[in-house]
Scaffold this active site. Sequence first.
Site, short mmCIF file in Angstrom:
data_model
loop_
_atom_site.label_atom_id
_atom_site.label_comp_id
_atom_site.label_asym_id
_atom_site.label_seq_id
_atom_site.Cartn_x
_atom_site.Cartn_y
_atom_site.Cartn_z
NE ARG A 58 0.04 1.26 3.58
CZ ARG A 58 1.11 2.17 3.47
NH1 ARG A 58 2.36 2.13 3.93
NH2 ARG A 58 0.80 3.64 3.67
N GLY A 59 0.21 2.27 -0.10
CA GLY A 59 1.09 3.57 -0.48
C GLY A 59 1.06 3.99 -1.89
NE ARG A 101 -6.67 0.80 -2.11
CZ ARG A 101 -6.09 1.23 -1.17
NH1 ARG A 101 -4.97 0.56 -1.07
NH2 ARG A 101 -6.31 2.22 -0.49
CG ASP A 245 -3.48 7.90 -1.72
OD1 ASP A 245 -3.22 6.66 -2.20
OD2 ASP A 245 -3.26 8.18 -0.50
CE LYS A 256 -5.11 5.42 4.10
NZ LYS A 256 -5.75 4.37 3.27
#
EC number: 5.3.1.23
Length: 354
Positions: A58-59, A101, A245, A256
């Site tokens: 993730r990231g 995602r 993101d 987030k």
Amino acid sequence: MNDSAHIDYARYDHIRPLLWTGDALELLDQRKLPFVVEHVRCDSSDAVAEAIHSLAVRGAPAIGIAAGWGVVLAAREIAADSGSEALQKLEPALLRLNAARPTAVNLAWALMRMRRVLAAAGPDWRDVLAREAQAIADEDLAANRHMGALGAGLIAPGSGVLTHCNTGSLATAGFGTALGVIRAGMAQQRISKVFAGETRPWLQGARLTVWELQQDGIDATLIADSAASHLMKSGLVQWVIVGADRICANGDTANKIGSYQLAIAARHHGVKFMVVAPSSTVDMATADGDQIEIEQRDPGELFGVGGVRTVADGIHAWNPVFDVTPGHLIDAIVTERGVIAQPDLARMQAAFGN
């Protein structure tokens, strides 16, 4: 000010979440940290897509890099005489990777790069794909180190900082975005104290960020997400530093869930708010944050911690993964191209074009 030459990368940059072995993609399983250090081996593009969706990796930068290697793995499952022929056959795999995602623009950006080089490739198209995937990773690491020095240069010596989620080596090719600024700031003795929010419901701050900092010998204090405003009021922090993101053309930034409320509290208390992300996170084709698709995850993620249910049966939950911080609440956006202070449409266009 760029003092990257004064940063001891041997100390501050040794964690790697992705490893291409030549046969498979090895991912440090971030669902099991900090108590279990285990790698997930991905032998196919579908395995990479599942690892991205399930948060094993993730990231935003890291999932873009993983997707690049996912395309390399997908290429092993088809036969084609040219890149253009391969591109047609690989399109289903590319779409599955992109859907893993939807909010993080780096994922679509990395896949676009792979498409572009593939379309122009000849019989050696598999080698071309592998070189491009490696280039995406190498460029990310270099960008992170540069951004770390740029962001640290904005911080007055003796400052305290608060960060949210995980934006370190685990979320990138290495060093990190927002956490890279914190690493650089510690190395340059600009930052005196680091606070990290726990970041419910996946606890990336509690499980990953403070663990990363511990590996570097950086003392960090964990706080409950709900303690952030009180912390700011206390005067112990001068900066909130987060990743991103997706950054829109007007500076609105998706990050987030919980970032937006931190920016509101920071403005109220006179604390500065910094966003750190590579230029691949900037999406000039998206006018503002209202146009961003916000990923919704399983509401069941809110029902417990560590596999132990803490909520009564029959309760409903709402679980958006990201929120959007308006550009007017951001004091600085830091990318490898430079610092955009008080971001708005004009300043973003000057930095990134139309």
